[in-house]
Scaffold this motif. Sequence first.
Motif, PDB file in Angstrom:
ATOM      1  N   ALA A   1       0.821  -1.115   0.150  1.00 47.45           N
ATOM      2  CA  ALA A   1       0.118   0.178  -0.001  1.00 47.45           C
ATOM      3  C   ALA A   1       0.660   1.117  -0.103  1.00 47.45           C
ATOM      4  O   ALA A   1       0.678   2.107  -0.639  1.00 47.45           O
ATOM      5  CB  ALA A   1      -1.044  -0.035   1.342  1.00 47.45           C
ATOM      6  N   LEU A   2       1.854   1.188   0.615  1.00 50.04           N
ATOM      7  CA  LEU A   2       2.632   2.263   0.810  1.00 50.04           C
ATOM      8  C   LEU A   2       3.452   2.531  -0.674  1.00 50.04           C
ATOM      9  O   LEU A   2       3.762   3.590  -0.991  1.00 50.04           O
ATOM     10  CB  LEU A   2       3.966   2.181   1.975  1.00 50.04           C
ATOM     11  CG  LEU A   2       3.466   2.403   3.318  1.00 50.04           C
ATOM     12  CD1 LEU A   2       4.522   1.993   4.315  1.00 50.04           C
ATOM     13  CD2 LEU A   2       2.891   4.066   3.598  1.00 50.04           C
ATOM     14  N   VAL A   3       3.890   1.370  -1.128  1.00 48.64           N
ATOM     15  CA  VAL A   3       4.346   1.537  -2.539  1.00 48.64           C
ATOM     16  C   VAL A   3       3.422   2.149  -3.613  1.00 48.64           C
ATOM     17  O   VAL A   3       3.853   2.959  -4.286  1.00 48.64           O
ATOM     18  CB  VAL A   3       4.858   0.166  -2.953  1.00 48.64           C
ATOM     19  CG1 VAL A   3       5.225   0.350  -4.543  1.00 48.64           C
ATOM     20  CG2 VAL A   3       6.102  -0.425  -2.311  1.00 48.64           C
ATOM     21  N   ARG A   4       2.182   1.859  -3.499  1.00 45.73           N
ATOM     22  CA  ARG A   4       1.175   2.355  -4.519  1.00 45.73           C
ATOM     23  C   ARG A   4       0.884   3.875  -3.969  1.00 45.73           C
ATOM     24  O   ARG A   4       1.084   4.723  -5.088  1.00 45.73           O
ATOM     25  CB  ARG A   4      -0.217   1.745  -4.177  1.00 45.73           C
ATOM     26  CG  ARG A   4      -0.238  -0.019  -4.747  1.00 45.73           C
ATOM     27  CD  ARG A   4      -1.535  -0.299  -4.780  1.00 45.73           C
ATOM     28  NE  ARG A   4      -2.146  -0.241  -3.427  1.00 45.73           N
ATOM     29  CZ  ARG A   4      -2.295  -1.604  -2.612  1.00 45.73           C
ATOM     30  NH1 ARG A   4      -1.395  -2.369  -2.789  1.00 45.73           N
ATOM     31  NH2 ARG A   4      -2.935  -1.158  -1.607  1.00 45.73           N
ATOM     32  N   VAL A   5       0.903   4.116  -2.990  1.00 47.54           N
ATOM     33  CA  VAL A   5       0.745   5.725  -2.536  1.00 47.54           C
ATOM     34  C   VAL A   5       2.048   6.561  -3.113  1.00 47.54           C
ATOM     35  O   VAL A   5       1.822   7.403  -3.600  1.00 47.54           O
ATOM     36  CB  VAL A   5       0.956   5.843  -0.804  1.00 47.54           C
ATOM     37  CG1 VAL A   5       0.831   7.255  -0.754  1.00 47.54           C
ATOM     38  CG2 VAL A   5      -0.633   5.374  -0.474  1.00 47.54           C
ATOM     39  N   GLY A   6       3.279   6.028  -2.993  1.00 45.12           N
ATOM     40  CA  GLY A   6       4.446   6.539  -3.321  1.00 45.12           C
ATOM     41  C   GLY A   6       4.334   6.824  -4.901  1.00 45.12           C
ATOM     42  O   GLY A   6       4.709   7.730  -5.589  1.00 45.12           O
ATOM     43  N   GLU A   7       3.939   5.657  -5.709  1.00 42.01           N
ATOM     44  CA  GLU A   7       3.995   5.660  -6.944  1.00 42.01           C
ATOM     45  C   GLU A   7       2.925   6.701  -7.559  1.00 42.01           C
ATOM     46  O   GLU A   7       3.099   7.269  -8.541  1.00 42.01           O
ATOM     47  CB  GLU A   7       3.783   4.321  -7.562  1.00 42.01           C
ATOM     48  CG  GLU A   7       4.750   3.487  -7.556  1.00 42.01           C
ATOM     49  CD  GLU A   7       4.378   1.894  -7.819  1.00 42.01           C
ATOM     50  OE1 GLU A   7       5.347   1.084  -8.514  1.00 42.01           O
ATOM     51  OE2 GLU A   7       3.100   1.531  -7.957  1.00 42.01           O
ATOM     52  N   ARG A   8       1.880   6.798  -6.903  1.00 39.77           N
ATOM     53  CA  ARG A   8       0.988   7.872  -7.123  1.00 39.77           C
ATOM     54  C   ARG A   8       1.619   9.201  -7.049  1.00 39.77           C
ATOM     55  O   ARG A   8       1.148  10.293  -7.805  1.00 39.77           O
ATOM     56  CB  ARG A   8      -0.346   7.896  -6.315  1.00 39.77           C
ATOM     57  CG  ARG A   8      -1.282   6.528  -6.510  1.00 39.77           C
ATOM     58  CD  ARG A   8      -2.621   6.962  -6.160  1.00 39.77           C
ATOM     59  NE  ARG A   8      -2.800   7.143  -4.670  1.00 39.77           N
ATOM     60  CZ  ARG A   8      -3.133   6.247  -3.839  1.00 39.77           C
ATOM     61  NH1 ARG A   8      -3.215   5.025  -4.146  1.00 39.77           N
ATOM     62  NH2 ARG A   8      -3.087   6.721  -2.299  1.00 39.77           N
ATOM     63  N   LEU A   9       2.363   9.400  -6.033  1.00 37.98           N
ATOM     64  CA  LEU A   9       3.070  10.637  -5.884  1.00 37.98           C
ATOM     65  C   LEU A   9       4.331  10.762  -6.825  1.00 37.98           C
ATOM     66  O   LEU A   9       5.104  11.861  -6.642  1.00 37.98           O
ATOM     67  CB  LEU A   9       3.449  10.762  -4.405  1.00 37.98           C
ATOM     68  CG  LEU A   9       2.307  10.830  -3.422  1.00 37.98           C
ATOM     69  CD1 LEU A   9       2.807  10.582  -1.890  1.00 37.98           C
ATOM     70  CD2 LEU A   9       1.481  12.075  -3.533  1.00 37.98           C
ATOM     71  N   GLY A  10       4.546   9.826  -7.614  1.00 43.01           N
ATOM     72  CA  GLY A  10       5.700  10.017  -8.593  1.00 43.01           C
ATOM     73  C   GLY A  10       6.910   9.413  -8.444  1.00 43.01           C
ATOM     74  O   GLY A  10       8.004   9.392  -8.800  1.00 43.01           O
ATOM     75  N   VAL A  11       7.005   8.564  -7.015  1.00 46.16           N
ATOM     76  CA  VAL A  11       8.088   7.602  -6.820  1.00 46.16           C
ATOM     77  C   VAL A  11       8.182   6.330  -8.006  1.00 46.16           C
ATOM     78  O   VAL A  11       7.349   5.949  -8.444  1.00 46.16           O
ATOM     79  CB  VAL A  11       7.926   6.830  -5.518  1.00 46.16           C
ATOM     80  CG1 VAL A  11       9.269   5.992  -5.306  1.00 46.16           C
ATOM     81  CG2 VAL A  11       7.620   7.856  -4.400  1.00 46.16           C
ATOM     82  N   THR A  12       9.747   6.365  -8.316  1.00 41.54           N
ATOM     83  CA  THR A  12       9.837   5.418  -9.300  1.00 41.54           C
ATOM     84  C   THR A  12      10.647   4.192  -8.614  1.00 41.54           C
ATOM     85  O   THR A  12      11.862   4.023  -7.789  1.00 41.54           O
ATOM     86  CB  THR A  12      11.161   5.795 -10.365  1.00 41.54           C
ATOM     87  OG1 THR A  12      10.369   6.867 -11.088  1.00 41.54           O
ATOM     88  CG2 THR A  12      11.171   4.684 -11.377  1.00 41.54           C
ATOM     89  N   TYR A  13      10.188   2.879  -8.855  1.00 49.25           N
ATOM     90  CA  TYR A  13      10.867   1.825  -8.053  1.00 49.25           C
ATOM     91  C   TYR A  13      11.329   0.957  -9.399  1.00 49.25           C
ATOM     92  O   TYR A  13      10.927   0.642 -10.282  1.00 49.25           O
ATOM     93  CB  TYR A  13       9.673   0.835  -7.572  1.00 49.25           C
ATOM     94  CG  TYR A  13       9.387   1.370  -6.230  1.00 49.25           C
ATOM     95  CD1 TYR A  13       9.812   1.047  -5.118  1.00 49.25           C
ATOM     96  CD2 TYR A  13       8.298   2.305  -5.951  1.00 49.25           C
ATOM     97  CE1 TYR A  13       9.465   1.492  -3.592  1.00 49.25           C
ATOM     98  CE2 TYR A  13       7.780   2.776  -4.679  1.00 49.25           C
ATOM     99  CZ  TYR A  13       8.688   2.376  -3.563  1.00 49.25           C
ATOM    100  OH  TYR A  13       8.456   2.864  -2.369  1.00 49.25           O
ATOM    101  N   ARG A  14      12.634   0.730  -8.814  1.00 49.16           N
ATOM    102  CA  ARG A  14      13.562  -0.180  -9.795  1.00 49.16           C
ATOM    103  C   ARG A  14      13.985  -1.550  -8.976  1.00 49.16           C
ATOM    104  O   ARG A  14      14.969  -1.423  -8.117  1.00 49.16           O
ATOM    105  CB  ARG A  14      14.898   0.584 -10.216  1.00 49.16           C
ATOM    106  CG  ARG A  14      14.468   1.658 -11.262  1.00 49.16           C
ATOM    107  CD  ARG A  14      15.668   2.422 -11.865  1.00 49.16           C
ATOM    108  NE  ARG A  14      16.447   1.541 -12.404  1.00 49.16           N
ATOM    109  CZ  ARG A  14      17.591   1.928 -13.086  1.00 49.16           C
ATOM    110  NH1 ARG A  14      17.911   3.203 -13.195  1.00 49.16           N
ATOM    111  NH2 ARG A  14      18.568   1.151 -13.743  1.00 49.16           N
ATOM    112  N   LEU A  15      13.361  -2.504  -9.223  1.00 48.61           N
ATOM    113  CA  LEU A  15      13.488  -3.569  -8.724  1.00 48.61           C
ATOM    114  C   LEU A  15      14.895  -4.389  -9.405  1.00 48.61           C
ATOM    115  O   LEU A  15      15.189  -4.246 -10.425  1.00 48.61           O
ATOM    116  CB  LEU A  15      12.428  -4.568  -8.348  1.00 48.61           C
ATOM    117  CG  LEU A  15      11.225  -3.988  -7.967  1.00 48.61           C
ATOM    118  CD1 LEU A  15       9.986  -4.941  -7.695  1.00 48.61           C
ATOM    119  CD2 LEU A  15      11.687  -3.498  -6.450  1.00 48.61           C
ATOM    120  N   SER A  16      15.469  -5.381  -8.594  1.00 49.99           N
ATOM    121  CA  SER A  16      16.722  -6.270  -8.942  1.00 49.99           C
ATOM    122  C   SER A  16      17.656  -5.343  -9.479  1.00 49.99           C
ATOM    123  O   SER A  16      18.170  -5.492 -10.628  1.00 49.99           O
ATOM    124  CB  SER A  16      16.026  -7.093 -10.204  1.00 49.99           C
ATOM    125  OG  SER A  16      15.129  -8.063  -9.948  1.00 49.99           O
TER     126      SER A  16
END
Length: 576
Positions: free
Chosen positions: A236-251
């Motif tokens: 849920a925190l990841v989704r909130v962050g993505e709505r605010l523009g956070v980019t996640y790069r896994l691996s």
Amino acid sequence: MGPSTGQKTAIIVGAGVGGVATAARLAKAGFKVTVLEKNGFTGGRCSLIHYDGYRFDQGPSLLLLPHLFREAFHDLDTSLDAEGVHLMKCEPNYNLWFGDGESFELSTDVARMKQEVEKWEGKDGFSRYLNFLREAHEHYELSVTHVLRKNFTSILSMARPSFLRHLLALHPFESIYSRASKYFWTERLRRVFTFGSMYMGMSPFDAPGTYSLLQYTELAEGIWYPKGGFHSVIAALVRVGERLGVTYRLSSPVSAILLSLDKRTAKGVTLASGETLTADVVLVNADLVYAYNNLLPHSSRAVSLKSRQASCSSISFYWAMDRQIPELSTHNIFLADEYRESFDDIFKKQLIPRQPSFYVNVPSRIDPTAAPEGKDAIVVLVPVGHLLDETEGRGLDVHSKQDWDAMVRKARETVFTMIESRTGTRDLQGALVKEIVNTPQSWKEVFNLDKGAILGLSHSFFNVLCFRPGTKHPSIDRLHFVGASTHPGTGVPICLAGSKIVAEQVLEGFGMEKPWAGRTDGRGSKEEGRELDRMQTSPLLSHFHLGLLLVLGLTIVLVYQRGRVEGPGWEGVWRY
């Protein structure tokens, strides 16, 4: 750091709970945030393991201090409910099982606790239990207000009058076991109310008395479980962050933190692939000891951190069962008969005790989605010593003091035997469909945990507050840390509190506003203006006492009016 033009950028190394919460907060404040995660999933230890319809929480499996979770989402203009996170209350909290065939049920139900406590401590035992709760409540409230919401950047931070006047009330120089012994007079209940120090990776004979706050939050606020697994909170925190523009790069493992030519400012990171990324600020959510020793240039501070006392590790079993085990509740604790000796084996010898105390979680008991219908998913956490050096944990080794393969076999056999003998269940091993195991070595390899210590650095007095590694590097500007081994400490709700502290520290450094400033602390607040809800203090004296004083005063006046006081004569008596 001073303010500059343009949108600020931040790189966060690691997508554990501290990393994803800080990312969302900084994005809320206007930063362009990129999160780089070594593994192919978010959450770090707070992640899930799946097998053929079974679901296991890899790390944390019980949610404490729920108001800190509500506060984190409230600060981001949302809520747990709005993000689809449904918390379910676990009742009872635990079943504790002893070697003599007895058990104890811990609960938020006062009537049930009265019955359980008086069974072993007698009629006056319940009043002593309430006194224990009163002290634990004080530890809890003082810690939340003066530790979890404050940064301790130097020894002077501890000299704050608001903190210093409460220091002794926190009982930091007494063990949690010694404090519990003042209220509980049987060894059984002293164990019942001190085993929780395992959550801090410490022995109850060494953990500061302050940590009775853990028992308090469980007994006063309850133990909760997020439907779908603990990772649903992180997701849920990841989704909130993505709505605010956070980019996640896994691996995307990071190999180094880029520094300026003078080595005094963080400029970005280098990935294992060779790619370079730059940013205005870098925050590290990777294991702090690992980061100092692997992502930064060699330093005496890095060497010093390696020598600090670490928390314990664990052998964790994840069992898919072909049937339900009704004798087990959601949370179960099996306590060693040789209680103190078992902790000494873990924390002084870095081994597995002959008979360990261990925790058993059955997520499918409260959340049926954790296992196929009619079956159970079981997680067993056996606390053990951490790795001793770089070569430990690789099985039989003539140079090794630790043989983890043998320890895993021993732990498995002991767990099966203790569960069956104490609960009455039969043939657990025959019901086992699949076993997945985490050991100190796998904790180290998968999550870069120094020594495989699952809770980071220890929480002894000289490893907390201003003595714990700070949220900002002492000599490198624009480099910050968040997570278990930095202030305020380990545990999911504590790391959430830490994310707020470090995010505010970053914003202050850039001269930026805190979007959540002035909001409530997440515990809820009543509406203002209602007469029934207006806080009132009791009068110092009741009407009865005021009337009594008036009568007494009138009597004195009448006595004086009826005669003149001449004072004592030479005989030493008063004359009227």
